[in-house]
Each structure stands twice: as C-alpha cells, then as structure tokens.
Design a protein around this motif. Structure first.
Motif, PDB file in Angstrom:
ATOM      1  N   SER A 123       0.830  -1.217   0.000  1.00 46.85           N
ATOM      2  CA  SER A 123       0.000   0.000   0.000  1.00 46.85           C
ATOM      3  C   SER A 123       0.857   1.258   0.000  1.00 46.85           C
ATOM      4  N   LYS A 124       1.926   1.294   0.772  1.00 47.42           N
ATOM      5  CA  LYS A 124       2.780   2.478   0.858  1.00 47.42           C
ATOM      6  C   LYS A 124       3.656   2.662  -0.375  1.00 47.42           C
ATOM      7  N   SER A 125       3.933   1.598  -1.059  1.00 48.35           N
ATOM      8  CA  SER A 125       4.881   1.682  -2.174  1.00 48.35           C
ATOM      9  C   SER A 125       4.219   2.055  -3.491  1.00 48.35           C
ATOM     10  N   ASN A 126       2.881   2.132  -3.522  1.00 54.81           N
ATOM     11  CA  ASN A 126       2.169   2.468  -4.763  1.00 54.81           C
ATOM     12  C   ASN A 126       2.521   1.533  -5.916  1.00 54.81           C
ATOM     13  N   VAL A 127       2.583   0.233  -5.627  1.00 51.22           N
ATOM     14  CA  VAL A 127       2.835  -0.757  -6.674  1.00 51.22           C
ATOM     15  C   VAL A 127       1.655  -0.734  -7.636  1.00 51.22           C
ATOM     16  N   PRO A 128       1.922  -0.629  -8.970  1.00 47.90           N
ATOM     17  CA  PRO A 128       0.826  -0.522  -9.956  1.00 47.90           C
ATOM     18  C   PRO A 128      -0.156  -1.695  -9.907  1.00 47.90           C
ATOM     19  N   GLY A 129       0.348  -2.864  -9.660  1.00 51.14           N
ATOM     20  CA  GLY A 129      -0.512  -4.039  -9.630  1.00 51.14           C
ATOM     21  C   GLY A 129       0.263  -5.252  -9.134  1.00 51.14           C
ATOM     22  N   LEU A 130      -0.434  -6.332  -8.929  1.00 55.12           N
ATOM     23  CA  LEU A 130       0.187  -7.543  -8.368  1.00 55.12           C
ATOM     24  C   LEU A 130       0.255  -8.639  -9.418  1.00 55.12           C
ATOM     25  N   PRO A 131       1.394  -9.284  -9.574  1.00 57.43           N
ATOM     26  CA  PRO A 131       1.515 -10.403 -10.511  1.00 57.43           C
ATOM     27  C   PRO A 131       0.604 -11.555 -10.095  1.00 57.43           C
ATOM     28  N   ALA A 132       0.144 -12.296 -11.091  1.00 58.23           N
ATOM     29  CA  ALA A 132      -0.775 -13.409 -10.812  1.00 58.23           C
ATOM     30  C   ALA A 132      -0.124 -14.453  -9.884  1.00 58.23           C
ATOM     31  N   GLN A 133       1.146 -14.732 -10.086  1.00 58.69           N
ATOM     32  CA  GLN A 133       1.850 -15.721  -9.254  1.00 58.69           C
ATOM     33  C   GLN A 133       1.880 -15.271  -7.800  1.00 58.69           C
ATOM     34  N   TYR A 134       2.113 -13.973  -7.586  1.00 59.70           N
ATOM     35  CA  TYR A 134       2.143 -13.441  -6.225  1.00 59.70           C
ATOM     36  C   TYR A 134       0.764 -13.507  -5.584  1.00 59.70           C
ATOM     37  N   THR A 135      -0.265 -13.215  -6.412  1.00 60.02           N
ATOM     38  CA  THR A 135      -1.644 -13.256  -5.910  1.00 60.02           C
ATOM     39  C   THR A 135      -2.026 -14.663  -5.470  1.00 60.02           C
ATOM     40  N   ASP A 136      -1.606 -15.644  -6.255  1.00 62.02           N
ATOM     41  CA  ASP A 136      -1.890 -17.044  -5.893  1.00 62.02           C
ATOM     42  C   ASP A 136      -1.204 -17.426  -4.580  1.00 62.02           C
ATOM     43  N   LEU A 137       0.028 -16.992  -4.441  1.00 59.78           N
ATOM     44  CA  LEU A 137       0.764 -17.300  -3.221  1.00 59.78           C
ATOM     45  C   LEU A 137       0.117 -16.641  -2.009  1.00 59.78           C
ATOM     46  N   LEU A 138      -0.353 -15.405  -2.196  1.00 61.65           N
ATOM     47  CA  LEU A 138      -1.000 -14.684  -1.107  1.00 61.65           C
ATOM     48  C   LEU A 138      -2.288 -15.379  -0.686  1.00 61.65           C
ATOM     49  N   ARG A 139      -3.078 -15.804  -1.673  1.00 60.78           N
ATOM     50  CA  ARG A 139      -4.328 -16.499  -1.366  1.00 60.78           C
ATOM     51  C   ARG A 139      -4.077 -17.811  -0.618  1.00 60.78           C
ATOM     52  N   GLU A 140      -3.009 -18.533  -1.051  1.00 63.49           N
ATOM     53  CA  GLU A 140      -2.697 -19.810  -0.387  1.00 63.49           C
ATOM     54  C   GLU A 140      -2.286 -19.573   1.068  1.00 63.49           C
ATOM     55  N   ALA A 141      -1.529 -18.520   1.291  1.00 67.50           N
ATOM     56  CA  ALA A 141      -1.117 -18.199   2.659  1.00 67.50           C
ATOM     57  C   ALA A 141      -2.332 -17.845   3.517  1.00 67.50           C
ATOM     58  N   GLN A 142      -3.237 -17.034   2.946  1.00 64.92           N
ATOM     59  CA  GLN A 142      -4.445 -16.658   3.686  1.00 64.92           C
ATOM     60  C   GLN A 142      -5.314 -17.870   3.974  1.00 64.92           C
ATOM     61  N   ARG A 143      -5.382 -18.780   3.010  1.00 63.90           N
ATOM     62  CA  ARG A 143      -6.201 -19.992   3.181  1.00 63.90           C
ATOM     63  C   ARG A 143      -5.645 -20.878   4.307  1.00 63.90           C
ATOM     64  N   THR A 144      -4.313 -21.070   4.327  1.00 67.38           N
ATOM     65  CA  THR A 144      -3.734 -21.921   5.367  1.00 67.38           C
ATOM     66  C   THR A 144      -3.905 -21.306   6.754  1.00 67.38           C
ATOM     67  N   ILE A 145      -3.824 -19.971   6.824  1.00 66.45           N
ATOM     68  CA  ILE A 145      -4.025 -19.300   8.114  1.00 66.45           C
ATOM     69  C   ILE A 145      -5.450 -19.506   8.603  1.00 66.45           C
ATOM     70  N   VAL A 146      -6.386 -19.426   7.693  1.00 68.13           N
ATOM     71  CA  VAL A 146      -7.790 -19.653   8.055  1.00 68.13           C
ATOM     72  C   VAL A 146      -7.979 -21.075   8.563  1.00 68.13           C
ATOM     73  N   HIS A 147      -7.355 -22.055   7.869  1.00 71.57           N
ATOM     74  CA  HIS A 147      -7.478 -23.455   8.280  1.00 71.57           C
ATOM     75  C   HIS A 147      -6.914 -23.676   9.685  1.00 71.57           C
ATOM     76  N   VAL A 148      -5.760 -23.074   9.952  1.00 72.31           N
ATOM     77  CA  VAL A 148      -5.162 -23.209  11.288  1.00 72.31           C
ATOM     78  C   VAL A 148      -6.073 -22.597  12.345  1.00 72.31           C
ATOM     79  N   SER A 149      -6.605 -21.430  12.036  1.00 74.04           N
ATOM     80  CA  SER A 149      -7.487 -20.763  12.990  1.00 74.04           C
ATOM     81  C   SER A 149      -8.717 -21.600  13.289  1.00 74.04           C
ATOM     82  N   GLU A 150      -9.295 -22.183  12.232  1.00 73.26           N
ATOM     83  CA  GLU A 150     -10.471 -23.037  12.412  1.00 73.26           C
ATOM     84  C   GLU A 150     -10.122 -24.270  13.258  1.00 73.26           C
TER      85      GLU A 150
END
Length: 569
Positions: A433-460
């Motif tokens: 957010s602070k760096s004003n990155v124009p957009g996120l690469p698809a590979q990075y987006t997939d990795l981010l989603r996987e990380a968020q998913r595993t965190i949710v699973h652990v929390s559950e």
C-alpha cells in the motif's frame, strides 16, 4: 681235501673268536684290579682322626670300634678275596670257559660295589657323629636361653596362665630333665643320642613358647572379655525388650548360651594346653558378638526411622492423593478443549490404581505397628520400599502433569505463531500500500491467497473442541512457511518496482540520443505495466549498462535510500 680246508677254516675262526673274547675279559680284569687298588688306597685315617678328638667313651667308642673292624674286614678279607677271584677269572678265560669267567667278574663287581658302599656309609656315619657333637655344642646355648625365657615368664606372670600354669611348669620341668640327660649323654660320648634329645627339646620349647605367649590373651578372652560382652548384650536385650522392641528374630539367648558353653570347653582345653583351633574359634565368637551388637543397633535405628518417617510417608501419600485429584479435574477440563490419546488417559488410570495400592500398603503397615509384635527392622524395610514406590509414582504423576501443561503451552505457542504469520501478511499488505505498486503479478496473488487460506485453516482447527494439536501443528507449519514466503516476495517485488522506476527516470536523459536505448526502455515499460517486474528490471538494467556502465550500481544506492524510508513510514 675240501673237508680239511673247512675244518682248518673253522679252527681259525674259533681261535680268532677266542682271542678277542679273552682280550675283552683281560681288559675287564684289569679294570676291576684298578678299582680294587683304588679302594685299598682309600684311607679313613683323616675321618678316624676326627673321631679320636671326641671323648672316646660310650657311643663314640663303640662306633669307632665298629668302623675300624669294618675297614679291617674290607682290607684283610674282602679285597684279598677279590684278588683270588680275579686270578680265577683269568684262569677260566685261558681255558676258554668264558661263561664261568664272566660270572666271576660279575661277582667281583658286586663285591667291590658293596665295599664302596660300606666305606661311604662309614664316612657318612663319622660325619654324622662329628657334626652332631659340633651342632650340639653350638645349639645348646640357644635351647637353654629358650628354657630360661619360658621359666622366667611363668614365674613373673603366673597369674595370667590360670589353671594352665601347672601343666606348663610340668612340661617345662620335663624339658629340664631331658636337658640334664642331654648333658649326661654328651659326657658319656653318646653324641647321636644327645643330638636326638636336643632336637626334640628345642621343638618342645618352641611349642611351649608359642603357648606361653598365646594363653594369657586366650584366658582373658574366655574369662573376662567375652563374658563381659555377653553380659552387656543380655542387659541391652532385656532393656530393649522391656521398651517394646521385638527381638525374637535375633536369638540372643540361644547364641549367648552357646558361646558361654563353648568358653567353658575352651578353658578346659587351655588347661590341658590343647590350643589347636581355639584362636580361630575365638575370632568367630568375636564376629558373632559384633553381629549381635549390630543387630541390636539396627533395631534402635530402625525404631527411630519408623517413628520419624511414618508421618512423613503419610504426608507424602496425602499430598500425592490431593495432587492426583487435581490432575483428574485438570484432565476433565483439558478433555473439553484437547484431544487426549488412549495412552494419555490410561496413564492417569494407572496412577490412580497405584496410589490406591500405596494407601492400602501404608494402612497395613500402620495396622501391624498397632496390633502385631513385629521387629522395627522389618517395618523399616517395608516402609523404605513404600517410600521408594511412592517416589516413583510421584515422579510418574509429575510427568503426567507436565504433559497436560505442555498441551496448553503448545496451544499458546501455536496461537503465537499464527499471530506472527498474520502479522507478516499484514506487513506485506502495508508495504504494498505504501509503495504504490501498480498491480500484483498473478503468481504473487496465488501465493497470497494460499497463505491466507492456510491461516484460516489453522485458525479453524484451533477453534475445534476437542483440540487436536497434532493436526494443528501440521497445518501451522504450512501457514508459517507460506506467510514468510509472501513477505519475502513482497519485499523483492517492491524493490524491483523501485529499481525499474529509477532506471527509466535515469535513462530518459539518453533516449533522444540513443534509439536502441529508447526501444529497450519502451519494452521494459510495457512489461512493467503488465506487472512483470522481474523481466522489466532485467531489460531496463541491461539497456542502461550498455549506455553508461556502472550506472546500475549508482541507481541501487538511491533505491536503498527509498526502501529504507518506506520501511520507516
């Protein structure tokens, strides 16, 4: 003619054989003759002269006469007979009576052997007689000194020998009489008989000396030392019995009576000077007395131990029972939140059974102390074993408690790790957010989603009841790794964006003069707009280095400043 020649040949052979046989017989005769002369030349004068220096009376005179006669017999009878037999052997040989000649020679050999042996016997007997006189003269003083020492000890310490004193004096008087007989035999020239007396009396005095040295200590043991110890043991036994000690297993009465009877026997044997085996037996008695002392002392210590440790053991059991009840409540609480294996739950059941068994044993010991007559040493053994088992169960219970605490500790650690993983994702989002990155690469987006998913699973999984920490830890490991990877790639991506922007800004000054650079930078901008930051950086960096080598390093210093400023915002 042939017969005559054969007879002549036979005669020649016969005479030739006879010649050689006679020659051998003559040679043997010469050898025996030489031996006879050697015996004749042997003189006993020197040996006989040594005998003459002694008192020529009694045994010495008799032996001297015997030896002289035996020597005369050898010289005047045996050797002349040998001489005649030698002539006979030659005569038989001359007459071709070879067998008879050999028999005579064998007989001569035996006679000469007997003469030799007789002479050696005489020499040995002379030596024995003369040396007996010499050894008697040198040894008699030592024997007399032993006699005086024994006599002096008996006179000076007569009271220490008790009833054995009379027997010792009697034997010493016998030695005195024998020494007088020794002197008489010596004066009579009976040196060999005197020698036998001296040797025997010396042995007797040595034996008497050993007895004189040993008897006072033995009598002191038998009459005073050991009886006093037995009396002390009996008094102690009686006193302890009156105080309530159970001492039947020690068998003091029978053992002290046995020892007392043995001491009576020993005193009788000492009186008769029969000391064989008494010293060893007295040592065994001392060992037995020491054992009785140890057993009585052991009961005293055991009594103190039982009285002091019973209360401690009771307290330890109460604490263990209370701690077990607390653990049972904790287990019920933990079961509501955690998944416990059958092995874990069976451990508590086992501890519960062991504690109940320990209580039962302790009550049994208390009952025996109150209602039974039992030795404190036996109670101590039982109590010591109970304490050991109580300590083992206590240690096992502590391990179980630690396991319960470890479950909660493990949960807290897992939640802390989950919080850290979320923090990394939030930090990554903040940096983007602070760096004003124009957009996120698809590979990075997939990795981010996987990380968020595993965190949710652990929390559950952490919110499930009962909580299965094995499954939680497996999922948590993936979540931590994924969030760390997202954060790492976030920093790499932002760095790439800053580099590309700085390189394009720096390269704009050269575009008007370098068409190729302009073209490469345009392609880099195109890749940048499609969020392919890594490829864009490679192309832009390569292009600017061809125009101005070293410029990438200069731009890197500017990028580092910007990134440091970004992190501090």
């Amino acid at each position: 003619m042939e017969v005559v020649i054969g007879l002549l040949a036979a005669l020649v052979l016969f005479f030739a054989a006879g010649y050689f046989i006679r020659k051998n017989i003559y040679r043997e005769v010469d050898r025996l003759e030489a031996r006879k002369i050697e015996i004749m030349n042997r003189s006993l004068a020197d040996e006989m002269s040594r005998v003459k220096e002694l008192k020529m009376t009694g045994q010495a005179e008799e032996l001297f006469e015997k030896w002289r006669q035996e020597w005369d017999e050898i010289i005047t009878a045996q050797l002349p007979e040998v001489e005649e037999l030698l002539f006979d052997a030659e005569d038989h040989a001359d007459k071709y009576r070879f067998k008879k000649s050999r028999e005579v020679l064998v007989h001569i050999e035996r006679m000469l052997d007997a003469a030799d042996q007789n002479i050696e016997q005489i020499i040995e007997e002379i030596y024995e007689l003369v040396t007996s006189e010499e050894r008697n003269s040198s040894e008699i003083e030592d024997v007399k000194e032993k006699f005086k020492k024994a006599k002096k000890t008996l006179l000076a310490h007569s009271h220490t020998f008790g009833s054995a004193h009379a027997k010792l004096e009697a034997e010493l008087y016998e030695v005195y009489e024998e020494l007088k007989r020794f002197e008489a035999e010596t004066d009579a020239g009976n040196y060999l008989a005197a020698r036998d007396i001296l040797i025997k009396q010396n042995e007797i005095l040595i034996d008497l000396g050993e007895k004189i040295e040993a008897i006072p200590a033995m009598l002191s043991d038998c009459q005073t030392g050991i009886p006093n110890q037995l009396a002390e043991i009996r008094d102690g036994y009686k006193e302890m019995s009156e105080q309530g000690y159970v001492l039947d297993h020690i068998q003091i009465q029978s053992e002290t009576e046995r020892i007392s009877d043995t001491l009576v026997i020993f005193q009788e044997k000492i009186r008769e000077l029969d000391l064989e085996g008494i010293s060893e037996s007295l040592q065994e008695i001392h060992d037995s007395i020491e054992t009785m002392y140890d057993l009585l002392e052991k009961e005293v210590h055991a009594n103190h131990y039982v009285l002091t440790e019973t209360a401690k053991t009771e307290g330890a059991l109460h604490e263990l029972v209370a701690a077990k009840l607390v653990s049972k409540e904790e287990t019920d609480t933990v079961k509501k939140s955690y998944h416990l294996s059958e092995e874990d739950t069976s451990r508590l059941r086992s501890i519960d059974k062991q504690v109940a068994a320990l209580q039962k044993r302790f009550y049994h010991i208390q009952d025996r102390m109150a209602n039974e007559k039992i030795a404190y040493s036996l109670l101590k053994e039982e109590l010591t074993e109970l304490e050991r088992q109580t300590a083992e169960v206590k240690a096992e219970h502590a391990e179980y408690r630690e396991m319960l605490h470890a479950l909660r500790k493990e949960e807290r650690a897992a939640r802390e790790q989950l919080t850290e993983a979320r923090r990394l994702l939030n930090d990554s989002a903040r940096l983007i957010s602070k760096s004003n990155v124009p957009g996120l690469p698809a590979q990075y987006t997939d990795l981010l989603r996987e990380a968020q998913r595993t965190i949710v699973h652990v929390s559950e999984k952490l919110d499930e009841i009962p909580l299965d920490m094995v499954a939680v830890n497996i999922l948590l490991e993936d979540a931590v790794a994924a969030s760390a990877k997202v954060h790492e790639q976030t920093e790499d991506m932002i760095e790439q964006v800053y580099y590309v922007e700085k390189i394009i800004q720096y390269g704009n000054r050269f575009r008007s003069r370098n068409d190729n650079l302009s073209k490469e930078l345009n392609e880099a901008e195109k890749l940048f707009r499609h969020y392919e930051y890594e490829s864009s950086l490679k192309k832009a960096a390569t292009a600017i280095e061809t125009v101005e080598p070293g410029s990438f390093e200069k731009i890197g210093m500017l990028v580092e400043e910007d990134l440091e400023e970004l992190k501090n915002k």
